[in-house]
Design a protein around this motif. Sequence first.
Motif, PDB file in Angstrom:
ATOM      1  N   SER A   1      -0.978   8.778  -3.027  1.00 53.49           N
ATOM      2  CA  SER A   1      -0.259   7.962  -4.008  1.00 53.49           C
ATOM      3  C   SER A   1       1.244   7.963  -3.750  1.00 53.49           C
ATOM      4  N   ASP A   2       1.750   9.043  -3.172  1.00 56.29           N
ATOM      5  CA  ASP A   2       3.167   9.085  -2.818  1.00 56.29           C
ATOM      6  C   ASP A   2       3.480   8.085  -1.702  1.00 56.29           C
ATOM      7  N   VAL A   3       2.605   8.024  -0.692  1.00 56.26           N
ATOM      8  CA  VAL A   3       2.826   7.098   0.417  1.00 56.26           C
ATOM      9  C   VAL A   3       2.673   5.654  -0.046  1.00 56.26           C
ATOM     10  N   ARG A   4       1.744   5.436  -0.959  1.00 56.86           N
ATOM     11  CA  ARG A   4       1.425   4.067  -1.395  1.00 56.86           C
ATOM     12  C   ARG A   4       2.639   3.358  -1.998  1.00 56.86           C
ATOM     13  N   ARG A   5       3.614   4.098  -2.462  1.00 56.61           N
ATOM     14  CA  ARG A   5       4.814   3.479  -3.041  1.00 56.61           C
ATOM     15  C   ARG A   5       5.657   2.781  -1.993  1.00 56.61           C
ATOM     16  N   TYR A   6       5.407   3.059  -0.713  1.00 59.47           N
ATOM     17  CA  TYR A   6       6.226   2.492   0.360  1.00 59.47           C
ATOM     18  C   TYR A   6       5.498   1.398   1.145  1.00 59.47           C
ATOM     19  N   THR A   7       4.263   1.070   0.763  1.00 64.30           N
ATOM     20  CA  THR A   7       3.468   0.113   1.529  1.00 64.30           C
ATOM     21  C   THR A   7       3.071  -1.088   0.676  1.00 64.30           C
ATOM     22  N   SER A   8       2.771  -2.182   1.348  1.00 66.33           N
ATOM     23  CA  SER A   8       2.205  -3.373   0.706  1.00 66.33           C
ATOM     24  C   SER A   8       0.779  -3.540   1.204  1.00 66.33           C
ATOM     25  N   GLN A   9      -0.081  -4.086   0.340  1.00 67.51           N
ATOM     26  CA  GLN A   9      -1.502  -4.160   0.657  1.00 67.51           C
ATOM     27  C   GLN A   9      -2.028  -5.575   0.457  1.00 67.51           C
ATOM     28  N   GLY A  10      -2.872  -6.020   1.402  1.00 65.04           N
ATOM     29  CA  GLY A  10      -3.490  -7.332   1.302  1.00 65.04           C
ATOM     30  C   GLY A  10      -4.870  -7.260   0.687  1.00 65.04           C
ATOM     31  N   ALA A  11      -5.532  -8.422   0.617  1.00 60.05           N
ATOM     32  CA  ALA A  11      -6.861  -8.496   0.000  1.00 60.05           C
ATOM     33  C   ALA A  11      -7.890  -7.690   0.783  1.00 60.05           C
ATOM     34  N   SER A  12      -7.679  -7.514   2.077  1.00 59.49           N
ATOM     35  CA  SER A  12      -8.607  -6.731   2.896  1.00 59.49           C
ATOM     36  C   SER A  12      -8.412  -5.231   2.720  1.00 59.49           C
ATOM     37  N   HIS A  13      -7.367  -4.835   1.975  1.00 57.71           N
ATOM     38  CA  HIS A  13      -6.955  -3.440   1.773  1.00 57.71           C
ATOM     39  C   HIS A  13      -6.192  -2.872   2.960  1.00 57.71           C
ATOM     40  N   LEU A  14      -5.831  -3.732   3.917  1.00 58.73           N
ATOM     41  CA  LEU A  14      -4.920  -3.278   4.954  1.00 58.73           C
ATOM     42  C   LEU A  14      -3.547  -3.063   4.338  1.00 58.73           C
ATOM     43  N   GLU A  15      -2.943  -1.921   4.638  1.00 55.67           N
ATOM     44  CA  GLU A  15      -1.587  -1.642   4.166  1.00 55.67           C
ATOM     45  C   GLU A  15      -0.591  -1.845   5.302  1.00 55.67           C
ATOM     46  N   VAL A  16       0.611  -2.247   4.935  1.00 53.92           N
ATOM     47  CA  VAL A  16       1.666  -2.498   5.911  1.00 53.92           C
ATOM     48  C   VAL A  16       2.907  -1.714   5.511  1.00 53.92           C
ATOM     49  N   LEU A  17       3.468  -1.011   6.480  1.00 63.19           N
ATOM     50  CA  LEU A  17       4.743  -0.323   6.297  1.00 63.19           C
ATOM     51  C   LEU A  17       5.795  -1.149   7.026  1.00 63.19           C
TER      52      LEU A  17
ATOM     53  N   PHE B   1     -10.601  -3.950  10.469  1.00 67.31           N
ATOM     54  CA  PHE B   1     -10.949  -2.533  10.341  1.00 67.31           C
ATOM     55  C   PHE B   1     -11.035  -2.126   8.871  1.00 67.31           C
ATOM     56  N   ALA B   2     -10.049  -2.526   8.088  1.00 68.07           N
ATOM     57  CA  ALA B   2      -9.985  -2.096   6.691  1.00 68.07           C
ATOM     58  C   ALA B   2     -11.161  -2.617   5.881  1.00 68.07           C
ATOM     59  N   ILE B   3     -11.495  -3.897   6.043  1.00 69.19           N
ATOM     60  CA  ILE B   3     -12.540  -4.482   5.211  1.00 69.19           C
ATOM     61  C   ILE B   3     -13.933  -4.083   5.694  1.00 69.19           C
ATOM     62  N   THR B   4     -14.058  -3.749   6.983  1.00 68.49           N
ATOM     63  CA  THR B   4     -15.364  -3.368   7.529  1.00 68.49           C
ATOM     64  C   THR B   4     -15.648  -1.885   7.343  1.00 68.49           C
ATOM     65  N   ARG B   5     -14.641  -1.053   7.568  1.00 64.61           N
ATOM     66  CA  ARG B   5     -14.841   0.389   7.460  1.00 64.61           C
ATOM     67  C   ARG B   5     -14.762   0.871   6.012  1.00 64.61           C
ATOM     68  N   GLY B   6     -13.830   0.324   5.251  1.00 67.38           N
ATOM     69  CA  GLY B   6     -13.699   0.747   3.862  1.00 67.38           C
ATOM     70  C   GLY B   6     -12.801   1.945   3.665  1.00 67.38           C
ATOM     71  N   ASP B   7     -12.285   2.546   4.757  1.00 69.64           N
ATOM     72  CA  ASP B   7     -11.360   3.664   4.587  1.00 69.64           C
ATOM     73  C   ASP B   7      -9.925   3.153   4.736  1.00 69.64           C
ATOM     74  N   ARG B   8      -8.975   4.057   4.745  1.00 74.16           N
ATOM     75  CA  ARG B   8      -7.573   3.659   4.728  1.00 74.16           C
ATOM     76  C   ARG B   8      -7.078   3.285   6.121  1.00 74.16           C
ATOM     77  N   VAL B   9      -6.522   2.098   6.216  1.00 70.20           N
ATOM     78  CA  VAL B   9      -5.975   1.579   7.470  1.00 70.20           C
ATOM     79  C   VAL B   9      -4.573   1.064   7.181  1.00 70.20           C
ATOM     80  N   ILE B  10      -3.627   1.401   8.055  1.00 68.34           N
ATOM     81  CA  ILE B  10      -2.246   0.971   7.863  1.00 68.34           C
ATOM     82  C   ILE B  10      -1.686   0.431   9.174  1.00 68.34           C
TER      83      ILE B  10
ATOM     84  N   VAL C   1       1.061  -9.898   4.622  1.00 62.73           N
ATOM     85  CA  VAL C   1       0.387  -9.456   3.400  1.00 62.73           C
ATOM     86  C   VAL C   1       1.312  -9.715   2.223  1.00 62.73           C
ATOM     87  N   PRO C   2       0.783  -9.796   1.000  1.00 64.02           N
ATOM     88  CA  PRO C   2       1.655  -9.977  -0.167  1.00 64.02           C
ATOM     89  C   PRO C   2       2.633  -8.808  -0.287  1.00 64.02           C
TER      90      PRO C   2
END
Length: 369
Positions: free
Chosen positions: A166-182, A120-129, A144-145
């Motif tokens: 940007s506040d939320v991003r401090r709590y997530t990790s992101q992979g090369a596809s831009h998928l974020e993981v909480l 979803f993240a790499i195909t859509r290009g929007d934020r996916v978590i 993810v790293p």
Amino acid sequence: MAIPPAEWTAPTPPDGVTPVSIAPVGPTDPPAADAAPYLDLSTVALLGKARRAPSAGWRKWLYWGSARLVNMGESPAAVRHDTLVAQVQRPLRGCYRIAMLSQKGGVGKTTITATLGATFAITRGDRVIAVDANPDRGTLSQKVPLETPATIRHLLRDAEGIASYSDVRRYTSQGASHLEVLASESDPAVSEAFSAEDYSHTLEVLERFYSVVLTDCGTGMLHSAMSAVIDKADVLVVISSGSVDGARSASATLDWLDAHGHEDMVRNSIAVINAVRHRSRRSRTKVDLTKVTDHFARRCRAVCQVPFDPHLEEGGEISLDRLRAETREALLELAATVADGFPGARRVTDPVGWGDGRTVRSAACRRGG
């Protein structure tokens, strides 16, 4: 001397001649209904629609080998791929919430969560978590790293101070596809206290900044947060392996949902048959996957199959680039099937192939009725 129009009168016709009434046409009269429209000056109208050059296979070599004189166009497989991409990229207003379920461990639920989210993240290009809601120390963050030691518990603690992405991003990790993981809490004693209210509060924070939220649930249907996960979900994805016990556990998950008043969610759910083990031609397994697929197709909106992939078997960080082409295509099929449920999406029914009104996307992904 010219006679003013107001003073002009038509001459009297001679005897025996019928007068003809002529209606004056003024500049304010509307144009006739059958008048020819103005010429369309769009690029396509003036230049024509250029045929797309083939991007792969023998068609590509023929195109370049003929000095671009012979253009066979894209292959049916490439056209189908582009169609799936367009379906995944459907506009989505608000946040779409996907709950990943399984009562049995070892069927690849976390892996499917990570790969579907990455697709979803790499195909859509929007934020996916993807959110790890497993109370038994989930492993989603290992896909993810790792960029931060923060967990869902830290996000809840600081929720009142979160005002931007940007506040939320401090709590997530992101992979090369831009998928974020909480990530979930690593301390089992603390994560067990993760309640339905906690999950609801977490979702209230995330849905302000993300288009798609996937929740990797635990194997137990009775743990405290599960009621909120199901109530908040837009669609349920039930994971099964190709084994007998995997299929039975997935079916039992649907039984539990039916028994607890979630019949509509079951009918709209998607079953995924995940090949966690390699099946060679010499394999003596007697499991008929066609019958397994048919069973879930009668209960769910769709059934998708994800083939075995050596990269996924490693169990470490996932990179879509390292997956086999057939695996990436199967995941794109799954993402397109999920996107069929987006608000406003139009589902196309094709009864050919089933004969009873159900629809078929492909041999790898069947849609039930």
